[in-house]
Design an enzyme around this catalytic site. Structure first.
Site, mmCIF file in Angstrom:
data_model
loop_
_atom_site.group_PDB
_atom_site.id
_atom_site.type_symbol
_atom_site.label_atom_id
_atom_site.label_comp_id
_atom_site.label_asym_id
_atom_site.label_seq_id
_atom_site.Cartn_x
_atom_site.Cartn_y
_atom_site.Cartn_z
ATOM 1 N N PRO A 1 0.783 -1.226 0.000
ATOM 2 C CA PRO A 1 0.000 0.000 0.000
ATOM 3 C C PRO A 1 0.819 1.282 0.000
ATOM 4 O O PRO A 1 1.848 1.373 0.659
ATOM 5 C CB PRO A 1 -0.838 -0.109 1.275
ATOM 6 C CG PRO A 1 -0.204 -1.165 2.088
ATOM 7 C CD PRO A 1 0.474 -2.095 1.141
ATOM 8 N N ASN A 2 0.328 2.223 -0.760
ATOM 9 C CA ASN A 2 0.827 3.598 -0.893
ATOM 10 C C ASN A 2 2.046 3.722 -1.798
ATOM 11 O O ASN A 2 2.443 4.831 -2.139
ATOM 12 C CB ASN A 2 1.117 4.227 0.485
ATOM 13 C CG ASN A 2 -0.132 4.349 1.323
ATOM 14 O OD1 ASN A 2 -1.117 4.908 0.877
ATOM 15 N ND2 ASN A 2 -0.121 3.796 2.528
ATOM 16 N N ARG B 1 5.581 11.996 -3.039
ATOM 17 C CA ARG B 1 5.504 12.622 -1.709
ATOM 18 C C ARG B 1 6.609 12.071 -0.817
ATOM 19 O O ARG B 1 7.210 11.038 -1.127
ATOM 20 C CB ARG B 1 4.122 12.456 -1.069
ATOM 21 C CG ARG B 1 3.574 11.047 -1.052
ATOM 22 C CD ARG B 1 2.242 10.993 -0.336
ATOM 23 N NE ARG B 1 2.440 11.018 1.099
ATOM 24 C CZ ARG B 1 2.250 9.976 1.905
ATOM 25 N NH1 ARG B 1 1.846 8.824 1.417
ATOM 26 N NH2 ARG B 1 2.447 10.077 3.198
ATOM 27 N N TYR C 1 11.702 8.784 0.786
ATOM 28 C CA TYR C 1 11.517 7.766 -0.265
ATOM 29 C C TYR C 1 12.116 8.144 -1.624
ATOM 30 O O TYR C 1 12.071 7.348 -2.555
ATOM 31 C CB TYR C 1 10.018 7.457 -0.425
ATOM 32 C CG TYR C 1 9.415 6.910 0.850
ATOM 33 C CD1 TYR C 1 9.720 5.616 1.276
ATOM 34 C CD2 TYR C 1 8.587 7.683 1.649
ATOM 35 C CE1 TYR C 1 9.188 5.110 2.452
ATOM 36 C CE2 TYR C 1 8.046 7.187 2.831
ATOM 37 C CZ TYR C 1 8.354 5.902 3.224
ATOM 38 O OH TYR C 1 7.839 5.406 4.380
ATOM 39 N N ASN D 1 7.993 -5.727 -1.243
ATOM 40 C CA ASN D 1 7.946 -4.572 -0.349
ATOM 41 C C ASN D 1 6.507 -4.492 0.140
ATOM 42 O O ASN D 1 5.650 -3.898 -0.517
ATOM 43 C CB ASN D 1 8.345 -3.285 -1.077
ATOM 44 C CG ASN D 1 8.386 -2.105 -0.121
ATOM 45 O OD1 ASN D 1 7.862 -2.185 0.995
ATOM 46 N ND2 ASN D 1 8.994 -1.013 -0.548
ATOM 47 N N ALA E 1 3.130 -1.184 4.754
ATOM 48 C CA ALA E 1 2.590 -1.292 6.115
ATOM 49 C C ALA E 1 2.152 -2.713 6.478
ATOM 50 O O ALA E 1 2.137 -3.074 7.668
ATOM 51 C CB ALA E 1 1.413 -0.328 6.286
ATOM 52 N N GLU F 1 12.706 -9.624 1.337
ATOM 53 C CA GLU F 1 11.898 -8.519 1.859
ATOM 54 C C GLU F 1 12.661 -7.237 1.577
ATOM 55 O O GLU F 1 13.847 -7.130 1.913
ATOM 56 C CB GLU F 1 11.691 -8.703 3.368
ATOM 57 C CG GLU F 1 10.956 -7.537 4.018
ATOM 58 C CD GLU F 1 10.886 -7.697 5.546
ATOM 59 O OE1 GLU F 1 11.165 -8.808 6.074
ATOM 60 O OE2 GLU F 1 10.563 -6.690 6.199
ATOM 61 N N HIS G 1 12.740 -2.898 1.598
ATOM 62 C CA HIS G 1 12.211 -1.591 1.999
ATOM 63 C C HIS G 1 13.121 -0.500 1.458
ATOM 64 O O HIS G 1 14.358 -0.603 1.574
ATOM 65 C CB HIS G 1 12.138 -1.474 3.525
ATOM 66 C CG HIS G 1 11.266 -2.513 4.144
ATOM 67 N ND1 HIS G 1 9.897 -2.419 4.150
ATOM 68 C CD2 HIS G 1 11.572 -3.695 4.745
ATOM 69 C CE1 HIS G 1 9.396 -3.495 4.727
ATOM 70 N NE2 HIS G 1 10.385 -4.287 5.101
ATOM 71 N N ARG H 1 13.702 4.117 12.020
ATOM 72 C CA ARG H 1 12.457 4.866 12.183
ATOM 73 C C ARG H 1 11.786 4.528 13.513
ATOM 74 O O ARG H 1 12.373 3.905 14.382
ATOM 75 C CB ARG H 1 11.572 4.598 10.965
ATOM 76 C CG ARG H 1 12.306 5.019 9.683
ATOM 77 C CD ARG H 1 11.510 4.826 8.457
ATOM 78 N NE ARG H 1 10.299 5.631 8.517
ATOM 79 C CZ ARG H 1 9.272 5.450 7.691
ATOM 80 N NH1 ARG H 1 9.325 4.496 6.779
ATOM 81 N NH2 ARG H 1 8.212 6.220 7.783
HETATM 82 O O1 CA2 Z 1 10.660 1.970 3.047
HETATM 83 C C1 CA2 Z 1 9.785 1.262 2.546
HETATM 84 O O2 CA2 Z 1 9.883 0.778 1.413
HETATM 85 C C2 CA2 Z 1 8.492 0.985 3.323
HETATM 86 O O3 CA2 Z 1 8.115 -0.381 3.112
HETATM 87 C C3 CA2 Z 1 7.424 1.925 2.765
HETATM 88 C C4 CA2 Z 1 6.106 1.843 3.505
HETATM 89 C C5 CA2 Z 1 6.283 1.994 5.016
HETATM 90 O O4 CA2 Z 1 5.074 1.715 5.664
HETATM 91 C C6 CA2 Z 1 7.359 1.044 5.527
HETATM 92 O O5 CA2 Z 1 7.545 1.295 6.890
HETATM 93 C C7 CA2 Z 1 8.673 1.206 4.802
HETATM 94 C C8 CA2 Z 1 5.086 2.788 2.874
HETATM 95 C C9 CA2 Z 1 5.304 4.239 3.205
HETATM 96 C C10 CA2 Z 1 4.212 5.165 2.751
HETATM 97 O O6 CA2 Z 1 4.098 5.210 1.345
HETATM 98 C C11 CA2 Z 1 4.710 6.169 0.607
HETATM 99 C C12 CA2 Z 1 4.994 5.844 -0.684
HETATM 100 C C13 CA2 Z 1 5.598 6.745 -1.503
HETATM 101 C C14 CA2 Z 1 5.941 7.987 -1.039
HETATM 102 C C15 CA2 Z 1 5.664 8.312 0.246
HETATM 103 C C16 CA2 Z 1 5.043 7.394 1.076
#
Ligand code: CA2
Length: 144
Positions: free
Chosen positions: A10-11, A18, A23, A72, A75, A96, A98, A105
Site C-alpha cells: 500500500p501507498n 511525496r 523515499y 515490499n 505497512a 523482503e 524496503h 524509524r
Molecule cells: O521503506 C519502505 O519501502 C516501506 O516499506 C514503505 C512503507 C512503510 O510503511 C514502511 O515502513 C517502509 C510505505 C510508506 C508510505 O508510502 C509512501 C509511498 C511513496 C511515497 C511516500 C510514502
C-alpha cells in the site's frame, strides 16, 4: 523460464510524489523499468496494490508460477499474519525489501512479520536498491 515476482504494497503507487526526503523522487514506473533491465532474460512480474487480498493472491500465483519473490509489503510488513502465512507456502527464495531503513524509524516499524519467512532483508538503499535486489535474486535462484 519462471519469472521473478516483484510485489509492492500500500501507498507505493505514490512513490516519487511525496515524502522525497525519505523515499526519494524515483517513481514506481521507473522502479519497474530498472527491475526489468536488471533481470536480463529472466521475466519479471511487477505489481503494486493497496489491497492485502490482492497482495496475497499474487503470492499464491507465485507459489505456482514464480522462481522468486521480492516483496515490499509496506505497512502490511508489520500487521499481516495472512501475508506471512502465504509467503511460508512459497518454496523459492524471498527477499523482503524496503526503500527506507525501517530500523532507523519509529519503533512501530521495527517488528516485521515478513522477516520471519524472508531469506534476505534489504532496507535503506533507496528505490535504486530494487535493482540490487533483482541481481541478488538472480544469484539466489542460480544457487538452488
Ligand atoms: O521503506 C519502505 O519501502 C516501506 O516499506 C514503505 C512503507 C512503510 O510503511 C514502511 O515502513 C517502509 C510505505 C510508506 C508510505 O508510502 C509512501 C509511498 C511513496 C511515497 C511516500 C510514502
Amino acid at each position: 523460464m519462471k519469472p521473478i515476482y516483484v510485489l509492492n504494497g500500500p501507498n507505493l503507487n505514490r512513490l516519487g510524489k511525496r515524502e522525497p526526503a525519505i523515499y526519494g523522487t524515483t517513481t514506481l514506473a521507473e522502479v519497474e523499468q530498472f527491475c526489468r533491465d536488471s533481470a536480463g532474460d529472466r521475466p519479471v512480474v511487477f505489481h503494486q496494490t493497496n489491497s492485502e487480498e490482492a497482495l496475497i493472491n499474487w503470492v499464491h500465483e507465485a507459489i505456482d508460477e514464480g522462481a522468486g519473490i521480492i516483496i515490499n509489503p509496506a505497512a502490511f510488513t508489520f500487521t499481516s499474519l495472512a501475508l506471512l502465512d502465504a509467503l511460508k507456502m512459497f518454496e523459492g527464495p524471498v527477499i523482503e525489501f524496503h526503500i527506507s531503513n525501517i530500523h532507523k524509524r519509529e519503533p512501530i516499524y521495527h517488528r516485521s512479520y515478513v522477516s520471519m519467512r524472508a531469506d534476505a532483508v534489504m532496507a535503506g538503499l533507496g528505490a535504486g536498491g530494487y535493482a540490487t535486489a533483482v541481481r541478488a535474486m538472480l544469484d539466489m535462484i542460480a544457487a538452488r
